[in-house]
Scaffold this motif. Structure first.
Motif, PDB file in Angstrom:
ATOM      1  N   LEU A   1       3.870  -3.712  -7.709  1.00  0.00           N
ATOM      2  CA  LEU A   1       3.855  -2.792  -8.330  1.00  0.00           C
ATOM      3  C   LEU A   1       2.117  -2.619  -8.648  1.00  0.00           C
ATOM      4  N   ALA A   2       1.471  -1.926  -9.161  1.00  0.00           N
ATOM      5  CA  ALA A   2       0.455  -1.475  -9.383  1.00  0.00           C
ATOM      6  C   ALA A   2       0.170  -0.527 -11.226  1.00  0.00           C
ATOM      7  N   ASP A   3       1.505  -0.247 -11.092  1.00  0.00           N
ATOM      8  CA  ASP A   3       1.303   0.156 -12.724  1.00  0.00           C
ATOM      9  C   ASP A   3       2.067  -1.112 -12.998  1.00  0.00           C
ATOM     10  N   ASP A   4       2.275  -0.819 -14.803  1.00  0.00           N
ATOM     11  CA  ASP A   4       3.236  -1.443 -15.523  1.00  0.00           C
ATOM     12  C   ASP A   4       4.509   0.204 -16.155  1.00  0.00           C
ATOM     13  N   ILE A   5       5.740  -0.223 -15.011  1.00  0.00           N
ATOM     14  CA  ILE A   5       6.784   0.933 -15.282  1.00  0.00           C
ATOM     15  C   ILE A   5       7.535   0.370 -15.856  1.00  0.00           C
ATOM     16  N   ASP A   6       8.678   0.613 -16.358  1.00  0.00           N
ATOM     17  CA  ASP A   6       9.605   0.321 -17.418  1.00  0.00           C
ATOM     18  C   ASP A   6      10.743   0.259 -16.172  1.00  0.00           C
ATOM     19  N   ILE A   7      11.389  -0.706 -15.833  1.00  0.00           N
ATOM     20  CA  ILE A   7      11.909  -0.887 -14.493  1.00  0.00           C
ATOM     21  C   ILE A   7      13.190  -1.674 -14.912  1.00  0.00           C
ATOM     22  N   SER A   8      14.125  -1.545 -14.232  1.00  0.00           N
ATOM     23  CA  SER A   8      15.569  -2.362 -14.476  1.00  0.00           C
ATOM     24  C   SER A   8      16.550  -2.762 -14.002  1.00  0.00           C
ATOM     25  N   ARG A   9      16.845  -3.364 -13.659  1.00  0.00           N
ATOM     26  CA  ARG A   9      18.624  -3.059 -12.678  1.00  0.00           C
ATOM     27  C   ARG A   9      19.297  -2.160 -12.486  1.00  0.00           C
ATOM     28  N   GLY A  10      19.382  -2.306 -11.117  1.00  0.00           N
ATOM     29  CA  GLY A  10      19.443   0.311 -11.051  1.00  0.00           C
ATOM     30  C   GLY A  10      18.948   0.722 -10.771  1.00  0.00           C
ATOM     31  N   ASP A  11      17.674   0.233 -11.324  1.00  0.00           N
ATOM     32  CA  ASP A  11      16.486   1.461 -10.541  1.00  0.00           C
ATOM     33  C   ASP A  11      16.646   1.386  -8.922  1.00  0.00           C
TER      34      ASP A  11
ATOM     35  N   HIS B   1       8.905   8.204 -12.029  1.00  0.00           N
ATOM     36  CA  HIS B   1       7.559   7.462 -12.129  1.00  0.00           C
ATOM     37  C   HIS B   1       7.600   7.266 -10.394  1.00  0.00           C
ATOM     38  N   THR B   2       5.794   7.046 -10.193  1.00  0.00           N
ATOM     39  CA  THR B   2       4.877   7.078  -8.816  1.00  0.00           C
ATOM     40  C   THR B   2       4.566   5.506  -8.958  1.00  0.00           C
ATOM     41  N   THR B   3       3.717   4.508  -7.872  1.00  0.00           N
ATOM     42  CA  THR B   3       3.576   4.007  -8.236  1.00  0.00           C
ATOM     43  C   THR B   3       3.035   3.367  -6.837  1.00  0.00           C
ATOM     44  N   THR B   4       2.113   2.132  -6.740  1.00  0.00           N
ATOM     45  CA  THR B   4       2.124   1.834  -5.175  1.00  0.00           C
ATOM     46  C   THR B   4       2.197   0.286  -4.833  1.00  0.00           C
ATOM     47  N   VAL B   5       2.849  -0.128  -3.777  1.00  0.00           N
ATOM     48  CA  VAL B   5       3.415  -1.418  -3.650  1.00  0.00           C
ATOM     49  C   VAL B   5       2.364  -2.442  -3.514  1.00  0.00           C
ATOM     50  N   THR B   6       1.900  -3.400  -4.386  1.00  0.00           N
ATOM     51  CA  THR B   6       0.573  -4.233  -4.647  1.00  0.00           C
ATOM     52  C   THR B   6       0.819  -5.499  -3.747  1.00  0.00           C
TER      53      THR B   6
ATOM     54  N   GLY C   1       0.393  -1.152   0.034  1.00  0.00           N
ATOM     55  CA  GLY C   1       0.153   0.121   0.265  1.00  0.00           C
ATOM     56  C   GLY C   1       0.525   1.453   0.515  1.00  0.00           C
ATOM     57  N   ASP C   2       2.186   1.025   0.082  1.00  0.00           N
ATOM     58  CA  ASP C   2       3.314   1.990   0.665  1.00  0.00           C
ATOM     59  C   ASP C   2       2.966   2.939  -0.991  1.00  0.00           C
ATOM     60  N   THR C   3       2.757   4.477  -1.025  1.00  0.00           N
ATOM     61  CA  THR C   3       3.646   5.336  -2.638  1.00  0.00           C
ATOM     62  C   THR C   3       5.157   5.085  -2.786  1.00  0.00           C
ATOM     63  N   VAL C   4       5.666   4.635  -3.504  1.00  0.00           N
ATOM     64  CA  VAL C   4       6.356   4.993  -3.949  1.00  0.00           C
ATOM     65  C   VAL C   4       6.870   5.288  -5.394  1.00  0.00           C
ATOM     66  N   THR C   5       8.424   5.590  -5.634  1.00  0.00           N
ATOM     67  CA  THR C   5       8.845   6.450  -6.901  1.00  0.00           C
ATOM     68  C   THR C   5       9.637   5.934  -6.948  1.00  0.00           C
ATOM     69  N   VAL C   6      10.059   5.221  -8.332  1.00  0.00           N
ATOM     70  CA  VAL C   6      10.678   4.654  -9.660  1.00  0.00           C
ATOM     71  C   VAL C   6      12.417   5.651  -9.672  1.00  0.00           C
ATOM     72  N   LEU C   7      13.529   5.525  -8.961  1.00  0.00           N
ATOM     73  CA  LEU C   7      14.607   6.520  -9.503  1.00  0.00           C
ATOM     74  C   LEU C   7      15.536   5.852 -10.373  1.00  0.00           C
ATOM     75  N   PRO C   8      15.818   7.058 -11.343  1.00  0.00           N
ATOM     76  CA  PRO C   8      16.217   7.877 -12.226  1.00  0.00           C
ATOM     77  C   PRO C   8      15.074   8.929 -12.478  1.00  0.00           C
ATOM     78  N   SER C   9      13.770   7.951 -13.123  1.00  0.00           N
ATOM     79  CA  SER C   9      12.896   8.206 -14.002  1.00  0.00           C
ATOM     80  C   SER C   9      11.751   9.348 -13.034  1.00  0.00           C
TER      81      SER C   9
END
Length: 452
Positions: A306-316, A279-284, A269-277
């Motif tokens: 996560l709730a949203d389909d975000i482009d996340i890769s190793r190192g983020d 983008h914000t989303t929620t932990v499901t 349920g936490d709101t999180v930010t994916v860096l460095p992009s």
């Protein structure tokens, strides 16, 4: 009387990582050997091997230093030349001990051993008092933000267990370390050879009313409250089960981001930010050890969904709460570890958590003299440094090819630290601690585009 074990947030016996440091012949290896021996942390066959080796060297009693000086070169020279890690436990706590060398040319090894330590034991020979290497080790512990420092005044048996000798050394060291910003300093008079105040209290120093060394190690506060730390999860691996791999249908669309929590607490349920992009989303969901959980805290290894389909890769970096601003310009204090000097204009690789990017050394502002007397402004800065040689500590400005989300090292040791690597052969050059990071690029200082 049996003392209850200290329990951490996961329900396990708490763990203390600590490092030892001291000048050559201060008895550091003997102290570590005594600590292991008297705490019943040495296996019978290990003790027998030490006894045999001691007899071959003409010694009547076991040389406990051999329990840590495991390399043949160390035994031949009678000195510690590498960081020796030892794992032991008492009924109250588990320990990871990094025994570091005392020679000046191995200061970089002390940096390596203390980089993850929560406590540093600085050993001093009671006959010689605080020397240059003592000040160097205190300065390194301060620069690395080691929370707790113990001054172990060794060889008290050679000064007739005199209280004034101990008091003078303790006062001098405490004053110096405090001027560097070290807040928690405890001094203990010991004799590693005789075992005084290492594990058992000494009857020959009844004037000392403090804890033994082991007692302090068992009771010193470990870590911080994870709920007070910023949440940081460096992504190590993206998990995507494929059809035909024997997984159930419900996991065909599974996408999880695996890594070890560097700090803080993560909840469903936490709101999180994916860096460095950004983008914000929620932990499901949070998966740990093959089962779902509603909460996880550092340093647990987890897989997050996560709730949203975000482009996340190793190192983020997945961050909750106050998040660092990604930047390509980094100012940092560094300790140079490599034999090859570090100079302005050098092209390097910068490794931060699980992310590695290209970088350029734009400037080396100054070198820090950690052996000079302390002034009102702190450690002496020698400006105009052409470069940093092995064991040098200095201040550098870096420009990276991609933005990085670094915390201030003073706020977060895990996500505020990085390594500089030689791109030619993969050699580790420098250990860095992020200081002031600024967002804008100075237009008057162009950067070579073919690199960054």
């Amino acid at each position: 009387m049996t003392t209850a074990p200290l329990i951490d947030g996961s329900g396990a016996t708490s763990l203390l990582r600590f490092a030892t440091a001291g000048s050559v012949d201060d008895g550091k290896s003997t102290l570590v050997g005594r600590l292991l021996h008297d705490s019943k942390s040495v296996l019978a066959d290990q003790l027998e091997a030490v006894e045999r080796a001691s007899q071959k060297r003409g010694q009547d009693t076991p040389d406990l230093a051999l329990l840590t000086d495991g390399l043949r070169a160390e035994r031949e020279q009678g000195i510690t030349i590498d960081v020796a890690y030892r794992y032991f436990a008492t009924p109250r706590r588990r320990f990871i001990l990094a025994d570091t060398p005392g020679h000046v040319q191995y200061t970089r090894n002390m940096v390596t051993g203390a980089s993850t330590a929560e406590l540093a034991v600085v050993l001093v020979d009671a006959r010689h008092g605080v020397v240059e290497q003592t000040r160097r080790h205190a300065a390194v512990a301060a620069l690395l933000r080691v929370p707790h420092v113990v001054l172990a005044v060794n060889k008290m048996d050679l000064v007739d267990y005199a209280e004034p000798v101990f008091a003078a050394i303790a006062e001098e060291f405490t004053s110096y370390a405090a001027s560097l910003g070290v807040k928690d300093i405890v001094a203990v008079p010991i004799s590693a050879l005789a075992g005084d105040n290492v594990v058992e209290p000494s009857a020959r120093m009844d004037w000392y009313g403090g804890p033994t060394l082991l007692e302090h190690l068992e009771t010193v506060p470990v870590g911080t409250d994870p709920s007070l730390e910023p949440t940081r999860l460096p992504v190590q691996y993206v998990i995507r089960p494929q059809r035909g791999q024997g997984v159930s249908a419900e996991y065909h669309d599974y996408r999880g981001y695996a890594g070890q929590l560097a700090s803080g607490v993560l909840r469903v349920g936490d709101t999180v930010t994916v860096l460095p992009s950004g983008h914000t989303t929620t932990v499901t969901a949070i998966d740990a050890l093959g089962a779902q959980t509603d909460i996880a805290w550092a340093p647990r290894s987890v897989t997050v969904r996560l709730a949203d389909d975000i482009d996340i890769s190793r190192g983020d970096l997945i961050a909750a709460g106050r998040a660092p601003v990604p930047t390509k310009d980094i100012e940092a204090t560094v300790c140079h570890l490599g034999e090859r000097p570090l100079r302005a204009g050098d092209k390097v690789l910068l490794k931060h958590t699980t992310r590695t990017v290209r970088a350029l050394v734009k400037d080396i502002s100054y070198r820090i003299d950690i052996t000079a007397p302390i002034s009102e402004g702190g450690l002496e800065q020698r400006s105009g440094a052409e470069g940093l040689n092995v064991n040098d500590i200095g201040h550098v400005t870096l420009r990276t090819a991609e933005p990085l989300a670094l915390d201030e090292y003073a706020d977060n040791r895990r996500t505020g630290s990085f390594l500089l690597i030689d791109p030619a052969d993969g050699t580790t050059l420098t250990a860095g601690m992020a200081g002031e990071a600024f967002e804008t690029v100075r237009a008057t200082e162009p950067v070579e585009e073919d690199w960054v």
